[in-house]
Design a protein around this motif. Structure first.
Motif, PDB file in Angstrom:
ATOM      1  N   GLU A  59       0.786  -1.190   0.021  1.00 27.75           N
ATOM      2  CA  GLU A  59       0.092  -0.047  -0.072  1.00 27.75           C
ATOM      3  C   GLU A  59       0.973   1.140  -0.068  1.00 27.75           C
ATOM      4  OE1 GLU A  59      -2.617   0.663   3.271  1.00 27.75           O
ATOM      5  OE2 GLU A  59      -3.660   2.475   2.043  1.00 27.75           O
ATOM      6  N   GLU A 150      -8.087   1.843  -3.285  1.00 27.14           N
ATOM      7  CA  GLU A 150      -8.632   1.853  -2.063  1.00 27.14           C
ATOM      8  C   GLU A 150      -9.414   3.146  -1.956  1.00 27.14           C
ATOM      9  OE1 GLU A 150      -5.998   1.041   1.303  1.00 27.14           O
ATOM     10  OE2 GLU A 150      -5.307  -0.448   0.208  1.00 27.14           O
ATOM     11  N   ASP A 180     -11.824   0.695   1.791  1.00 28.73           N
ATOM     12  CA  ASP A 180     -11.014   0.757   2.771  1.00 28.73           C
ATOM     13  C   ASP A 180     -11.726   1.225   4.130  1.00 28.73           C
ATOM     14  OD1 ASP A 180      -8.699   1.235   4.111  1.00 28.73           O
ATOM     15  OD2 ASP A 180      -7.958   2.959   2.754  1.00 28.73           O
TER      16      ASP A 180
HETATM   17 MG    MG Z   1      -5.603   2.623   2.591  1.00 29.42          MG
END
Ligand code: MG
Ligand code: C2E
Ligand code: MG
Ligand code: MG
Length: 293
Positions: A59, A150, A180
């Motif tokens: 991420e 996300e 998310d």
């Molecule tokens: Mg995130």
């Protein structure tokens, strides 16, 4: 009450607002300059598949390092960036940079399967978001399937029709969509079912509560209210045939609890903090592509 206490309060409020507005303006100018001066940087946090122990994704998380100042956390500037619209150019920089990093990792033979990039509701509202994503994917040479965007539940709620259309276009391109902080918003399940979503990300506040359950004297694997929510989200993801990933995993007990309840993908300090690119590359190099953090 305010009336009765007279003018002094007014002065107090005016002064407080002045300070606030002033701080806002300074921050806004700082953000604008930061973009020009290239003061932003991405850190990358590994996402681990528990069964294999491999890093299957990353991420990208934004950091701001103003020249001559301290690092500023996203929670301290993203809300203002959203309010002022600066999140649009900043977000484009984030996506371009994350995809460039993904392409670099691919060329080094180190790329995990997926790169996750956060996109705020404000960005999602822009015209032709899907076109922008397509262009940056093309420029990077990365396959759309390597990208997971996300988004939070607020994206689905603010303008459901437009959001659904954008999501459909992204999904058609092969980009994956993840919700998310799942469970912290109020999106309806009926709505979720109709959208081309690939995964749910369990919010770290629920994961944190698992630890709290253990500390209260329960056995490992037992959990409080957060644990119950975690179980419900994992079950829901299963029913909807979605992947599920837990964020904010900080302990062996949390990993064990999540694993026992069928969550296979996890992210958190327990595995690795978000890392600057050079450290990330060393980690991937040391352990082999896709290996343990
Ligand atoms: Mg995130
Ligand atoms: P998020 O997308 O839910 O990201 C997860 C946050 O949890 C990150 O905070 C990460 O550093 C932190 N985290 C990861 N593992 C652990 C852990 O084990 N324990 C704890 N306590 N925290 C952990 P960060 O980097 O401060 O980012 C905060 C939020 O800012 C993100 O939440 C996301 O909503 C937003 N954000 C970050 N980068 C971007 C970006 O490029 N664009 C947009 N639009 N938003 C971003
Ligand atoms: Mg999250
Ligand atoms: Mg979060």
């Amino acid at each position: 009450r305010a009336k009765a206490s007279g003018g002094n309060h007014f002065h107090f409020y005016a002064a407080a607002m002045g300070t606030h507005a002033h701080r806002h303006l300074r921050l806004e100018t700082g953000l604008q300059r930061g973009l020009l001066r290239e003061e932003f940087v991405l850190h990358y946090q590994p996402q681990v598949d528990i069964a294999s122990g491999r890093i299957v994704g990353l991420e990208a998380l934004l950091r701001w390092q103003p020249r001559g100042g301290d690092m500023v956390a996203p929670s301290d500037f993203i809300p203002l960036a959203e309010e002022t619209g600066l999140i649009v150019p900043i977000g484009e920089w984030v996506l371009a940079t994350a995809l460039r990093q993904q392409a670099r990792l691919e060329s080094m033979g180190l790329a995990p399967l997926r790169m996750g990039v956060n996109m705020s509701a404000r960005q999602f509202r822009e015209d032709d978001v899907a076109g922008m994503v397509a262009r940056l994917l093309r420029e990077s040479g990365c396959s759309p399937s390597c990208l997971t965007l996300e988004i939070t539940e607020s994206v689905l709620m603010e303008n459901p029709a437009q959001a659904a259309e954008t999501m459909a276009r992204l999904a058609q391109m092969g980009v994956r969509l993840s919700i998310d902080d799942f469970g912290t918003g109020y999106s309806s399940l009926a709505n979720l079912r109709r959208l081309p979503i690939h995964s749910l990300k369990i919010d770290r506040s629920f994961v944190a509560d698992i630890g709290a359950g253990v500390e209260r004297g329960g056995e490992a694997g037992e959990a409080g209210a957060g644990g119950a929510i975690v179980q419900a989200v994992i079950a829901l993801a299963g029913t909807m045939k979605l992947d599920v990933i837990a964020e904010g995993v900080e302990s062996a007990a949390q990993q064990a609890f999540l694993g026992e309840h069928g969550c296979r993908q996890m992210q958190g300090y327990w595995f690795s903090r978000p890392l600057p690119a050079p450290q990330l590359e060393r980690l991937l190099q040391a352990h082999g592509a896709g290996a343990q953090p």
